[in-house]
Scaffold this motif. Structure first.
Motif, PDB file in Angstrom:
ATOM      1  N   ASN A  62      50.622  92.812  28.816  1.00 45.86           N
ATOM      2  CA  ASN A  62      51.492  92.393  27.729  1.00 45.86           C
ATOM      3  C   ASN A  62      52.208  91.091  28.088  1.00 45.86           C
ATOM      4  O   ASN A  62      52.863  91.004  29.125  1.00 45.86           O
ATOM      5  CB  ASN A  62      52.515  93.501  27.426  1.00 45.86           C
ATOM      6  CG  ASN A  62      53.377  93.187  26.230  1.00 45.86           C
ATOM      7  OD1 ASN A  62      54.299  92.396  26.330  1.00 45.86           O
ATOM      8  ND2 ASN A  62      53.081  93.813  25.100  1.00 45.86           N
ATOM      9  N   GLU A  63      52.084  90.084  27.229  1.00 55.53           N
ATOM     10  CA  GLU A  63      52.642  88.759  27.530  1.00 55.53           C
ATOM     11  C   GLU A  63      54.162  88.800  27.695  1.00 55.53           C
ATOM     12  O   GLU A  63      54.723  88.129  28.557  1.00 55.53           O
ATOM     13  CB  GLU A  63      52.276  87.766  26.423  1.00 55.53           C
ATOM     14  CG  GLU A  63      50.789  87.457  26.335  1.00 55.53           C
ATOM     15  CD  GLU A  63      50.275  86.627  27.500  1.00 55.53           C
ATOM     16  OE1 GLU A  63      51.096  86.153  28.305  1.00 55.53           O
ATOM     17  OE2 GLU A  63      49.048  86.442  27.597  1.00 55.53           O
ATOM     18  N   GLU A  64      54.835  89.597  26.863  1.00 47.91           N
ATOM     19  CA  GLU A  64      56.286  89.677  26.943  1.00 47.91           C
ATOM     20  C   GLU A  64      56.725  90.332  28.249  1.00 47.91           C
ATOM     21  O   GLU A  64      57.699  89.911  28.884  1.00 47.91           O
ATOM     22  CB  GLU A  64      56.836  90.455  25.744  1.00 47.91           C
ATOM     23  CG  GLU A  64      58.281  90.195  25.428  1.00 47.91           C
ATOM     24  CD  GLU A  64      58.580  88.748  25.075  1.00 47.91           C
ATOM     25  OE1 GLU A  64      59.682  88.284  25.430  1.00 47.91           O
ATOM     26  OE2 GLU A  64      57.721  88.076  24.451  1.00 47.91           O
ATOM     27  N   VAL A  65      55.987  91.351  28.670  1.00 51.16           N
ATOM     28  CA  VAL A  65      56.283  92.023  29.932  1.00 51.16           C
ATOM     29  C   VAL A  65      56.000  91.095  31.107  1.00 51.16           C
ATOM     30  O   VAL A  65      56.760  91.066  32.084  1.00 51.16           O
ATOM     31  CB  VAL A  65      55.469  93.326  30.051  1.00 51.16           C
ATOM     32  CG1 VAL A  65      55.654  93.957  31.424  1.00 51.16           C
ATOM     33  CG2 VAL A  65      55.893  94.320  28.960  1.00 51.16           C
ATOM     34  N   LEU A  66      54.940  90.323  31.012  1.00 53.93           N
ATOM     35  CA  LEU A  66      54.621  89.375  32.084  1.00 53.93           C
ATOM     36  C   LEU A  66      55.719  88.338  32.272  1.00 53.93           C
ATOM     37  O   LEU A  66      55.950  87.862  33.386  1.00 53.93           O
ATOM     38  CB  LEU A  66      53.281  88.688  31.798  1.00 53.93           C
ATOM     39  CG  LEU A  66      52.034  89.520  32.082  1.00 53.93           C
ATOM     40  CD1 LEU A  66      50.802  88.863  31.466  1.00 53.93           C
ATOM     41  CD2 LEU A  66      51.828  89.707  33.583  1.00 53.93           C
ATOM     42  N   LYS A  67      56.437  88.012  31.198  1.00 55.05           N
ATOM     43  CA  LYS A  67      57.537  87.043  31.314  1.00 55.05           C
ATOM     44  C   LYS A  67      58.639  87.578  32.219  1.00 55.05           C
ATOM     45  O   LYS A  67      59.118  86.876  33.114  1.00 55.05           O
ATOM     46  CB  LYS A  67      58.106  86.733  29.921  1.00 55.05           C
ATOM     47  CG  LYS A  67      57.201  85.893  29.037  1.00 55.05           C
ATOM     48  CD  LYS A  67      57.871  85.669  27.677  1.00 55.05           C
ATOM     49  CE  LYS A  67      56.950  84.925  26.723  1.00 55.05           C
ATOM     50  NZ  LYS A  67      57.588  84.756  25.384  1.00 55.05           N
ATOM     51  N   VAL A  68      59.062  88.820  31.972  1.00 56.91           N
ATOM     52  CA  VAL A  68      60.136  89.371  32.804  1.00 56.91           C
ATOM     53  C   VAL A  68      59.626  89.675  34.208  1.00 56.91           C
ATOM     54  O   VAL A  68      60.378  89.562  35.190  1.00 56.91           O
ATOM     55  CB  VAL A  68      60.769  90.622  32.149  1.00 56.91           C
ATOM     56  CG1 VAL A  68      59.803  91.785  32.099  1.00 56.91           C
ATOM     57  CG2 VAL A  68      62.050  91.023  32.881  1.00 56.91           C
ATOM     58  N   LEU A  69      58.363  90.024  34.331  1.00 58.87           N
ATOM     59  CA  LEU A  69      57.772  90.259  35.650  1.00 58.87           C
ATOM     60  C   LEU A  69      57.846  88.984  36.482  1.00 58.87           C
ATOM     61  O   LEU A  69      58.258  89.011  37.658  1.00 58.87           O
ATOM     62  CB  LEU A  69      56.326  90.724  35.496  1.00 58.87           C
ATOM     63  CG  LEU A  69      55.524  90.940  36.776  1.00 58.87           C
ATOM     64  CD1 LEU A  69      56.203  91.962  37.688  1.00 58.87           C
ATOM     65  CD2 LEU A  69      54.107  91.404  36.437  1.00 58.87           C
ATOM     66  N   ASN A  70      57.484  87.860  35.887  1.00 52.20           N
ATOM     67  CA  ASN A  70      57.545  86.589  36.615  1.00 52.20           C
ATOM     68  C   ASN A  70      58.985  86.176  36.907  1.00 52.20           C
ATOM     69  O   ASN A  70      59.266  85.586  37.954  1.00 52.20           O
ATOM     70  CB  ASN A  70      56.823  85.495  35.820  1.00 52.20           C
ATOM     71  CG  ASN A  70      55.321  85.515  36.047  1.00 52.20           C
ATOM     72  OD1 ASN A  70      54.852  85.335  37.171  1.00 52.20           O
ATOM     73  ND2 ASN A  70      54.567  85.744  34.989  1.00 52.20           N
ATOM     74  N   LYS A  71      59.911  86.512  36.013  1.00 54.43           N
ATOM     75  CA  LYS A  71      61.328  86.227  36.281  1.00 54.43           C
ATOM     76  C   LYS A  71      61.815  86.993  37.502  1.00 54.43           C
ATOM     77  O   LYS A  71      62.568  86.463  38.321  1.00 54.43           O
ATOM     78  CB  LYS A  71      62.174  86.601  35.059  1.00 54.43           C
ATOM     79  CG  LYS A  71      62.086  85.621  33.903  1.00 54.43           C
ATOM     80  CD  LYS A  71      62.982  86.064  32.754  1.00 54.43           C
ATOM     81  CE  LYS A  71      62.905  85.090  31.588  1.00 54.43           C
ATOM     82  NZ  LYS A  71      63.755  85.533  30.441  1.00 54.43           N
ATOM     83  N   ASN A  72      61.363  88.244  37.627  1.00 56.54           N
ATOM     84  CA  ASN A  72      61.789  89.046  38.778  1.00 56.54           C
ATOM     85  C   ASN A  72      61.156  88.553  40.075  1.00 56.54           C
ATOM     86  O   ASN A  72      61.783  88.613  41.140  1.00 56.54           O
ATOM     87  CB  ASN A  72      61.460  90.520  38.528  1.00 56.54           C
ATOM     88  CG  ASN A  72      62.491  91.185  37.632  1.00 56.54           C
ATOM     89  OD1 ASN A  72      63.673  90.851  37.678  1.00 56.54           O
ATOM     90  ND2 ASN A  72      62.047  92.118  36.808  1.00 56.54           N
ATOM     91  N   ILE A  73      59.944  88.050  39.995  1.00 56.98           N
ATOM     92  CA  ILE A  73      59.324  87.444  41.177  1.00 56.98           C
ATOM     93  C   ILE A  73      60.116  86.207  41.598  1.00 56.98           C
ATOM     94  O   ILE A  73      60.411  86.003  42.784  1.00 56.98           O
ATOM     95  CB  ILE A  73      57.848  87.088  40.904  1.00 56.98           C
ATOM     96  CG1 ILE A  73      57.012  88.371  40.765  1.00 56.98           C
ATOM     97  CG2 ILE A  73      57.282  86.211  42.026  1.00 56.98           C
ATOM     98  CD1 ILE A  73      55.581  88.131  40.353  1.00 56.98           C
ATOM     99  N   GLU A  74      60.478  85.380  40.619  1.00 52.42           N
ATOM    100  CA  GLU A  74      61.273  84.180  40.908  1.00 52.42           C
ATOM    101  C   GLU A  74      62.643  84.549  41.469  1.00 52.42           C
ATOM    102  O   GLU A  74      63.164  83.886  42.365  1.00 52.42           O
ATOM    103  CB  GLU A  74      61.439  83.353  39.622  1.00 52.42           C
ATOM    104  CG  GLU A  74      60.145  82.731  39.122  1.00 52.42           C
ATOM    105  CD  GLU A  74      60.302  82.120  37.738  1.00 52.42           C
ATOM    106  OE1 GLU A  74      61.453  82.062  37.235  1.00 52.42           O
ATOM    107  OE2 GLU A  74      59.281  81.703  37.160  1.00 52.42           O
ATOM    108  N   LEU A  75      63.224  85.614  40.924  1.00 50.01           N
ATOM    109  CA  LEU A  75      64.537  86.077  41.394  1.00 50.01           C
ATOM    110  C   LEU A  75      64.485  86.424  42.876  1.00 50.01           C
ATOM    111  O   LEU A  75      65.388  86.075  43.639  1.00 50.01           O
ATOM    112  CB  LEU A  75      64.956  87.308  40.579  1.00 50.01           C
ATOM    113  CG  LEU A  75      66.295  87.964  40.943  1.00 50.01           C
ATOM    114  CD1 LEU A  75      67.455  87.014  40.664  1.00 50.01           C
ATOM    115  CD2 LEU A  75      66.473  89.256  40.158  1.00 50.01           C
TER     116      LEU A  75
END
Length: 249
Positions: free
Chosen positions: A104-117
């Protein structure tokens, strides 16, 4: 004329209507490991947005992994249905490489934010080799693209609460049965990259419908996979019964 007016009055809802991206930075503790992640406290099940929050199965799996961290040491891991990434990020503190996936593209956005975090945290070494990839179960093209990047395959495949189900209808059961088939298609492909027995699928399963319980077991056995309940992992999580299975060829 009346029909045209009815059509003009119709409201067509798309995914954006259901999206809530007001994520909260939330702290989770597993043994000595403390994680901070962006997630929702609740999410819409429409448009498959369940990955925006942390489910009981992930808590069960992370608790198990934190107590048995030796099985992660130096491993390469791929997680299926990573959601916000709570399991993969925990694993990155022990593993050499972790690939988190979701479709899911929307889920991938927050997933990448958490990786960056976690990359910008005080201990950036924790996220060494931590990446996100798009993967829809059963999508041979996406699986091939991942295996081109990670041609040696993986030591472990992880999954936690990756088929959330409130079983209200026969049609929904059929839909989820198809999803389980696609899941095991993906798992089987990934398992076969390595020599037999050298890659395992660890699945944290939370029972929500007896029909689904039997489907998971039967799907594995029909493929002549070995599926075993890990001793001591059956417990109550979020008022539901959960268990961890180990699956291999």
């Amino acid at each position: 004329m009346e029909r045209q007016e009815e059509e003009d009055d119709m409201v067509c809802l798309d995914q954006s209507f259901f999206i809530d991206d007001n994520y909260q930075l939330t702290t989770f503790t597993f043994g000595s490991q403390v994680l901070q992640l962006l997630c929702l406290q609740s999410a819409s099940t429409d448009f498959d947005l369940t990955g925006q929050l942390v489910w009981p199965g992930a808590m069960l799996l992370n608790d198990y992994l934190s107590k048995n961290a030796e099985i992660l040491q130096g491993c390469t891991i791929i997680e299926l249905g990573s959601g916000v990434g709570i399991t993969g990020i925990l694993c990155s503190r022990f593993c050499s490489e972790v690939v988190l996936t979701d479709h899911n593209e929307e889920v991938l956005k927050v997933l990448n934010k958490n990786i960056e975090l976690h990359a910008s945290s005080d201990n950036p070494e924790y996220c060494a080799g931590l990446t996100a990839e798009k993967l829809e179960w059963g999508n041979s093209e996406q699986i091939s693209q991942i295996l081109q990047k990670y041609s040696r395959g993986f030591d472990l495949i992880l999954g936690a609460d990756i088929y959330i189900l409130n079983c209200y209808s026969f049609a929904l059961i059929i839909e989820k049965q198809s999803s389980i088939t696609s899941l095991f298609d993906t798992v089987e492909t990934l398992l076969r990259v390595r020599k037999e027995g050298t890659c395992k699928f660890i699945l944290a399963y939370v029972s929500r419908a007896k029909t689904m319980d039997s489907l998971v077991i039967s799907e594995a056995t029909q493929r002549k996979m070995q599926i075993n309940e890990l001793v001591g992992t059956r417990s109550i999580v979020g008022n539901l019964e959960g268990v961890i299975y180990e699956v291999n060829l």
